[in-house]
Design a protein around this motif. Structure first.
Motif, short mmCIF file in Angstrom:
data_model
loop_
_atom_site.label_atom_id
_atom_site.label_comp_id
_atom_site.label_asym_id
_atom_site.label_seq_id
_atom_site.Cartn_x
_atom_site.Cartn_y
_atom_site.Cartn_z
N ALA A 1 1.29 -1.07 -0.08
CA ALA A 1 0.06 -0.10 -0.03
C ALA A 1 0.76 1.49 0.26
O ALA A 1 0.60 2.36 -0.54
CB ALA A 1 -1.21 -0.24 0.92
N THR A 2 2.03 1.51 0.95
CA THR A 2 2.77 2.58 0.87
C THR A 2 3.62 2.65 -0.05
O THR A 2 3.73 3.88 -1.44
CB THR A 2 4.01 1.84 1.83
N ALA A 3 3.87 1.23 -1.13
CA ALA A 3 4.57 1.94 -2.52
C ALA A 3 3.51 2.43 -3.50
O ALA A 3 3.98 2.67 -4.42
CB ALA A 3 4.78 0.00 -2.72
N LEU A 4 1.96 1.75 -3.57
CA LEU A 4 1.25 1.42 -4.16
C LEU A 4 1.28 3.58 -4.70
O LEU A 4 0.64 4.35 -5.05
CB LEU A 4 -0.07 1.09 -4.63
N THR A 5 1.12 3.61 -3.01
CA THR A 5 0.88 5.31 -2.88
C THR A 5 2.07 6.31 -3.59
O THR A 5 1.68 7.38 -3.85
CB THR A 5 0.62 5.63 -1.27
N GLU A 6 3.06 5.80 -3.18
CA GLU A 6 3.68 6.71 -3.51
C GLU A 6 4.15 6.60 -5.24
O GLU A 6 4.24 7.65 -5.38
CB GLU A 6 5.08 5.89 -3.16
N LEU A 7 3.76 5.56 -5.77
CA LEU A 7 4.05 4.84 -7.87
C LEU A 7 2.84 5.98 -7.72
O LEU A 7 2.99 7.06 -8.81
CB LEU A 7 3.99 3.69 -7.55
N ALA A 8 1.93 6.23 -7.18
CA ALA A 8 0.05 6.77 -7.90
C ALA A 8 0.67 8.10 -7.49
O ALA A 8 1.10 9.11 -8.60
CB ALA A 8 -0.73 6.58 -6.93
N ARG A 9 1.87 8.83 -6.37
CA ARG A 9 1.56 10.11 -6.66
C ARG A 9 3.09 10.35 -7.32
O ARG A 9 2.96 11.51 -7.67
CB ARG A 9 3.07 10.47 -4.59
N ASP A 10 4.32 10.11 -7.49
CA ASP A 10 5.32 9.63 -8.83
C ASP A 10 3.97 10.35 -10.27
O ASP A 10 4.90 11.04 -11.07
CB ASP A 10 5.97 8.85 -8.70
N LEU A 11 3.09 9.61 -10.46
CA LEU A 11 2.11 9.82 -11.72
C LEU A 11 1.11 11.13 -11.57
O LEU A 11 0.69 11.32 -12.42
CB LEU A 11 1.17 8.64 -12.00
N HIS B 1 7.28 -2.38 -12.49
CA HIS B 1 6.22 -3.00 -13.38
C HIS B 1 5.29 -2.59 -12.92
O HIS B 1 4.49 -2.20 -13.70
CB HIS B 1 6.50 -4.50 -12.19
N LEU B 2 4.97 -2.39 -11.33
CA LEU B 2 3.52 -1.11 -10.88
C LEU B 2 3.22 0.37 -11.37
O LEU B 2 1.87 -0.17 -12.06
CB LEU B 2 3.63 -1.18 -9.08
N SER B 3 4.55 0.55 -11.25
CA SER B 3 4.48 1.84 -11.78
C SER B 3 3.33 2.05 -13.56
O SER B 3 3.27 2.87 -13.64
CB SER B 3 5.51 2.75 -11.72
N GLY B 4 4.40 1.21 -13.86
CA GLY B 4 3.97 1.26 -15.62
C GLY B 4 2.28 0.46 -15.97
O GLY B 4 2.07 1.36 -16.69
N ALA B 5 2.12 -0.34 -14.54
CA ALA B 5 1.39 -1.28 -14.87
C ALA B 5 -0.13 0.02 -14.32
O ALA B 5 -1.43 0.48 -14.93
CB ALA B 5 -0.22 -1.68 -14.03
N LEU B 6 0.05 1.18 -13.43
CA LEU B 6 -1.01 2.06 -12.69
C LEU B 6 -0.65 3.45 -14.07
O LEU B 6 -2.14 3.90 -14.62
CB LEU B 6 -0.29 2.90 -11.78
N SER B 7 0.00 3.44 -14.61
CA SER B 7 0.25 4.30 -15.75
C SER B 7 -0.68 4.25 -17.05
O SER B 7 -1.72 4.64 -17.54
CB SER B 7 1.77 4.36 -16.28
N TRP B 8 -0.26 3.15 -17.69
CA TRP B 8 -1.08 2.37 -18.97
C TRP B 8 -2.66 2.36 -18.78
O TRP B 8 -4.41 2.83 -19.13
CB TRP B 8 -1.03 0.55 -19.03
N LEU B 9 -3.17 2.10 -16.81
CA LEU B 9 -4.20 1.90 -16.61
C LEU B 9 -5.14 3.86 -16.09
O LEU B 9 -5.95 3.59 -17.02
CB LEU B 9 -4.67 1.16 -15.08
N THR B 10 -4.44 4.38 -16.16
CA THR B 10 -4.70 5.89 -16.02
C THR B 10 -4.46 6.54 -16.89
O THR B 10 -4.74 7.84 -17.23
CB THR B 10 -4.48 6.36 -14.50
N SER B 11 -4.24 5.63 -18.16
CA SER B 11 -3.44 7.01 -19.51
C SER B 11 -4.78 7.08 -20.94
O SER B 11 -5.86 6.73 -20.13
CB SER B 11 -2.96 6.66 -20.02
#
Length: 232
Positions: free
Chosen positions: A24-34, A222-232
């Motif tokens: 959860a911490t990692a995904l929160t940080e990755l979302a913030r980076d996006l 890997h997770l950041s790329g997935a979030l980027s694809w999902l939210t683009s």
């Protein structure tokens, strides 16, 4: 409080992974980076049409068992079909066993795993943001999930995309079963895949068992790329 752009859902009704807080911490940080806010919750009451309408993506982070209410299921399905996005991580393959739509969405169901051990991930989809940062043969340690069937193998709801199987599922990475013990799929063992459903998108990664996974730069990419694809 305004609705979060990325909703990270961590409720469990079965086995609970110790890695959930780190994930959860990692995904929160990755979302913030996006450039997106994130909210972590275990409250099934967040799955309402109004709340989901403000979500760029929903993450099911190692959710297990039945974690949604009937009303939540209806709202979530409508959200996904209407253009929403889902990132399903690791034990999310074992969520909502009584909900046919969710099994059809994933294309398969969790079917056990051997002990955690090192092995090799075979990365096929280097044109996808989630797998572009990864080597073709990625040495990795995880639980190496087995599934009840090939997610590409039967008809699924929604529409496909070019290069995908008839079901619309595109497998991006597979397990090399010759590098570890306990695989049940043979030469073609899907681990990471994505698909479209009506106007929405779904991405699943079977990886992510251990806490240290979420501090690994390659897995975070890997997770950041997935979030980027999902939210683009």
């Amino acid at each position: 409080m305004p609705t979060a752009d990325v909703l990270i859902y961590t409720r469990t009704a079965g086995y609970r992974h110790d890695s959930i807080p780190d994930g959860a911490t990692a995904l929160t940080e990755l979302a913030r980076d996006l450039g997106r806010a994130a909210e972590v919750t275990e409250d099934p009451g967040v799955f309402t049409p109004d709340r989901l309408a403000g979500c760029a993506a929903v993450v099911l982070l190692s959710t297990t068992g039945n974690v949604l209410t009937p009303e939540g299921r209806s709202a979530f399905e409508a959200y996904l079909r209407g253009g929403g996005a889902l990132l399903a991580v690791h034990a999310a393959a074992n969520a909502e066993p009584d909900w046919p739509f969710y099994g059809e969405l994933l294309g398969t169901r969790f079917d056990g795993h051997p002990e955690i051990q090192p092995g090799v991930v075979l990365v096929d989809g280097h044109d996808h943001p989630a797998t572009a940062p990864l080597p073709a043969r990625w040495a990795w340690t995880d639980e190496w999930y087995n599934f009840t069937s090939d997610p590409r193998g039967t008809d699924r709801p929604g529409t496909g995309s070019p290069g995908a199987s008839e079901s619309g599922v595109r497998v991006l990475a597979r397990a090399d079963e010759s590098t570890y013990r306990g695989g049940t799929h043979g030469d073609d063992h899907p681990l990471v895949w994505c698909r479209e459903i009506d106007r929405g998108r779904m991405f699943f990664t079977a990886l992510g068992h251990a806490s240290e996974t979420y501090r690994d730069p390659a897995f975070r990419a890997h997770l950041s790329g997935a979030l980027s694809w999902l939210t683009s």
